[in-house]
Design a protein around this motif. Structure first.
Motif, mmCIF file in Angstrom:
data_model
loop_
_atom_site.group_PDB
_atom_site.id
_atom_site.type_symbol
_atom_site.label_atom_id
_atom_site.label_comp_id
_atom_site.label_asym_id
_atom_site.label_seq_id
_atom_site.Cartn_x
_atom_site.Cartn_y
_atom_site.Cartn_z
ATOM 1 N N GLU A 44 79.235 41.557 25.824
ATOM 2 C CA GLU A 44 79.770 40.263 26.260
ATOM 3 C C GLU A 44 78.726 39.185 26.042
ATOM 4 O O GLU A 44 77.574 39.334 26.473
ATOM 5 C CB GLU A 44 80.172 40.298 27.735
ATOM 6 N N VAL A 45 79.143 38.107 25.366
ATOM 7 C CA VAL A 45 78.204 37.046 25.005
ATOM 8 C C VAL A 45 78.754 35.708 25.506
ATOM 9 O O VAL A 45 79.924 35.373 25.263
ATOM 10 C CB VAL A 45 78.005 36.990 23.479
ATOM 11 N N PRO A 46 77.933 34.923 26.216
ATOM 12 C CA PRO A 46 78.401 33.615 26.700
ATOM 13 C C PRO A 46 78.406 32.570 25.583
ATOM 14 O O PRO A 46 77.651 32.667 24.624
ATOM 15 C CB PRO A 46 77.370 33.261 27.773
ATOM 16 N N LEU A 47 79.295 31.571 25.732
ATOM 17 C CA LEU A 47 79.310 30.429 24.813
ATOM 18 C C LEU A 47 78.386 29.355 25.387
ATOM 19 O O LEU A 47 78.438 29.039 26.582
ATOM 20 C CB LEU A 47 80.725 29.855 24.660
ATOM 21 N N ARG A 48 77.552 28.797 24.540
ATOM 22 C CA ARG A 48 76.578 27.793 24.994
ATOM 23 C C ARG A 48 76.768 26.504 24.185
ATOM 24 O O ARG A 48 76.840 26.531 22.966
ATOM 25 C CB ARG A 48 75.145 28.304 24.823
ATOM 26 N N LYS B 210 77.474 15.105 29.930
ATOM 27 C CA LYS B 210 78.631 15.917 29.555
ATOM 28 C C LYS B 210 78.218 17.383 29.442
ATOM 29 O O LYS B 210 77.112 17.708 29.000
ATOM 30 C CB LYS B 210 79.223 15.444 28.231
ATOM 31 N N VAL B 211 79.162 18.271 29.834
ATOM 32 C CA VAL B 211 78.914 19.714 29.741
ATOM 33 C C VAL B 211 80.147 20.389 29.159
ATOM 34 O O VAL B 211 81.266 19.847 29.240
ATOM 35 C CB VAL B 211 78.575 20.351 31.107
ATOM 36 N N LEU B 212 79.929 21.574 28.580
ATOM 37 C CA LEU B 212 81.024 22.350 28.007
ATOM 38 C C LEU B 212 81.588 23.296 29.056
ATOM 39 O O LEU B 212 80.839 24.017 29.725
ATOM 40 C CB LEU B 212 80.516 23.161 26.804
ATOM 41 N N ARG B 213 82.910 23.299 29.156
ATOM 42 C CA ARG B 213 83.606 24.283 29.979
ATOM 43 C C ARG B 213 84.517 25.087 29.063
ATOM 44 O O ARG B 213 85.431 24.537 28.443
ATOM 45 C CB ARG B 213 84.448 23.601 31.067
ATOM 46 N N ALA B 214 84.254 26.384 28.933
ATOM 47 C CA ALA B 214 85.051 27.241 28.064
ATOM 48 C C ALA B 214 85.806 28.249 28.895
ATOM 49 O O ALA B 214 85.309 28.727 29.942
ATOM 50 C CB ALA B 214 84.150 27.961 27.063
ATOM 51 N N PHE B 215 87.027 28.581 28.481
ATOM 52 C CA PHE B 215 87.880 29.512 29.205
ATOM 53 C C PHE B 215 88.399 30.587 28.229
ATOM 54 O O PHE B 215 89.221 30.268 27.362
ATOM 55 C CB PHE B 215 89.047 28.747 29.844
ATOM 56 N N PRO B 216 87.870 31.816 28.287
ATOM 57 C CA PRO B 216 86.816 32.279 29.192
ATOM 58 C C PRO B 216 85.435 31.787 28.756
ATOM 59 O O PRO B 216 85.255 31.378 27.601
ATOM 60 C CB PRO B 216 86.923 33.790 29.095
ATOM 61 N N SER B 217 84.462 31.880 29.642
ATOM 62 C CA SER B 217 83.104 31.411 29.319
ATOM 63 C C SER B 217 82.321 32.446 28.505
ATOM 64 O O SER B 217 81.293 32.136 27.920
ATOM 65 C CB SER B 217 82.349 31.091 30.597
ATOM 66 N N LYS B 218 82.831 33.698 28.468
ATOM 67 C CA LYS B 218 82.209 34.755 27.671
ATOM 68 C C LYS B 218 83.268 35.421 26.798
ATOM 69 O O LYS B 218 84.444 35.480 27.181
ATOM 70 C CB LYS B 218 81.561 35.821 28.567
ATOM 71 N N VAL B 219 82.844 35.898 25.637
ATOM 72 C CA VAL B 219 83.748 36.638 24.760
ATOM 73 C C VAL B 219 83.162 38.019 24.498
ATOM 74 O O VAL B 219 81.941 38.221 24.545
ATOM 75 C CB VAL B 219 83.990 35.905 23.422
ATOM 76 N N GLN B 220 84.049 38.949 24.203
ATOM 77 C CA GLN B 220 83.611 40.292 23.832
ATOM 78 C C GLN B 220 83.342 40.324 22.327
ATOM 79 O O GLN B 220 84.213 39.945 21.529
ATOM 80 C CB GLN B 220 84.674 41.318 24.194
ATOM 81 N N VAL B 221 82.148 40.757 21.976
ATOM 82 C CA VAL B 221 81.757 40.869 20.570
ATOM 83 C C VAL B 221 81.694 42.360 20.228
ATOM 84 O O VAL B 221 80.886 43.100 20.788
ATOM 85 C CB VAL B 221 80.390 40.201 20.295
ATOM 86 N N THR B 222 82.568 42.783 19.311
ATOM 87 C CA THR B 222 82.601 44.177 18.860
ATOM 88 C C THR B 222 82.079 44.227 17.426
ATOM 89 O O THR B 222 82.471 43.417 16.583
ATOM 90 C CB THR B 222 84.034 44.733 18.938
#
Length: 338
Positions: free
Chosen positions: A247-251, A259-271
């Motif tokens: 699992e890797v967060p988006l930055r 201003k800040v980034l809000r991502a949904f989801p804040s992490k993605v699964q990297v396979t």
């Protein structure tokens, strides 16, 4: 005892039969025929060898007297192939009895231009003719010109590079290509030496490699160039693929201070696929998903397609879950102190 008697009886019987045959009329006729057959064969051979024939021979070539500060980067031909014509008896003597002495080239006798020496037939043909009978005609010599290239000590170290194609078997991959040594010394005339940046191997094509491979590979031959060593050992470590998920967060990067980034989801699964030997070494910290402020402004939508610019070494076949994330750019208040 009984067996010994049988052997003696058999021996005496065979001896009598052989003796009777040799003393018989048929035997005498056979030996007379054999005698005349060999006499006729001898006459035929002498008559045949008295005719003229052509034949090819090789004469070694040697270069001597090379000074210690000179390196021969392209050797002269190792032998001369000559075609001669003479009677069969003379040619037979060349084949069975006579051995040719090497044609000796003395380095001091020849002067080169731009570190290259050419020796024409008129300069060494006499050394060949002196070894032939007076009746023998020299029809041709190959090569008709002897040449060599030398360097007066100019050299440098260059890296080795592979020329060719390599492919692993299914579910395997080549984790590296290791040369030993990985650099070689190259000698050449200065003008040629300046143009050489790498030493390429001879073309190599290996397919369906499924186990670590070691192979001696010669370096590509270039006229006027000498590599030391002239071949290297190539090792191809082979690993088997396995799959891993982290699992890797988006930055967000380059965002204004308010201003800040809000991502949904804040992490993605990297396979991804990785070699079994590196499975434990690769983790989430090796992946970085950066989302730039300028890129989001250009999208014109609230969905961002996940991507990674730089992958860790040995990682391939990367996929994301989810492949797209929702985002918004949130305005935050700046709290300035007095």
């Amino acid at each position: 005892m009984f067996e010994r008697r049988n052997i003696q009886r058999t021996y005496l019987k065979i001896s009598r039969e052989v003796k009777d045959f040799l003393l018989s009329d048929k035997s005498r006729e056979f030996f007379i025929f054999l005698f005349f057959f060999f006499v006729a064969g001898g006459f035929w051979l002498l008559q045949t060898l008295n005719n003229d024939y052509e034949a090819d021979f090789s004469i070694p070539v040697r270069l001597k007297g090379v000074p210690n500060n000179v390196v021969i980067t392209s050797e002269p031909a190792s032998e001369l192939r000559i075609k001669v014509k003479d009677k069969g008896t003379v040619l037979l003597n060349y084949m069975l009895g006579k051995s040719f002495y090497p044609v000796i080239l003395d380095y001091a006798d020849y002067k080169g231009v731009d570190n290259q020496v050419r020796i024409y037939p008129s300069q060494f043909e006499k050394k060949v003719l002196n070894q032939l009978n007076a009746s023998t005609r020299l029809l041709s010599m190959k090569p008709d010109t002897l040449e060599y290239i030398y360097s007066t000590g100019a050299s440098k170290l260059v890296p080795v590079k592979l020329r060719g194609t390599l492919s692993a078997g299914r579910e395997y991959y080549l984790s590296d290509t290791i040369f030993s040594p990985d650099s070689v010394l190259v000698y050449a005339p200065q003008g040629v030496l300046d143009t050489i940046a790498v030493a390429y191997t001879q073309p190599v094509k290996l397919e369906d490699i499924s186990d670590t491979l070691r192979q001696q590979v010669p370096l590509r031959i270039q006229k006027g160039v000498k590599f030391v060593p002239s071949s290297i050992e190539m090792m191809l470590p082979v690993d088997i693929y396995t799959e891993k998920t982290v699992e890797v967060p988006l930055r967000g990067v380059n965002f204004p201070a308010d201003k800040v980034l809000r991502a949904f989801p804040s992490k993605v699964q990297v396979t991804f696929q990785v070699g079994l030997s590196h499975f434990r070494q690769i983790n989430a910290d090796d992946f970085h998903i950066y989302v730039s402020y300028e890129e989001l402004l250009r999208l014109g939508s609230d969905k961002y397609t996940v991507k990674i610019k730089n992958l860790p070494k040995g990682v391939s076949q990367v996929r994301f879950n989810p492949a797209q994330v929702d985002f918004l750019i949130e305005q935050v208040s700046l709290d300035y102190g007095d």
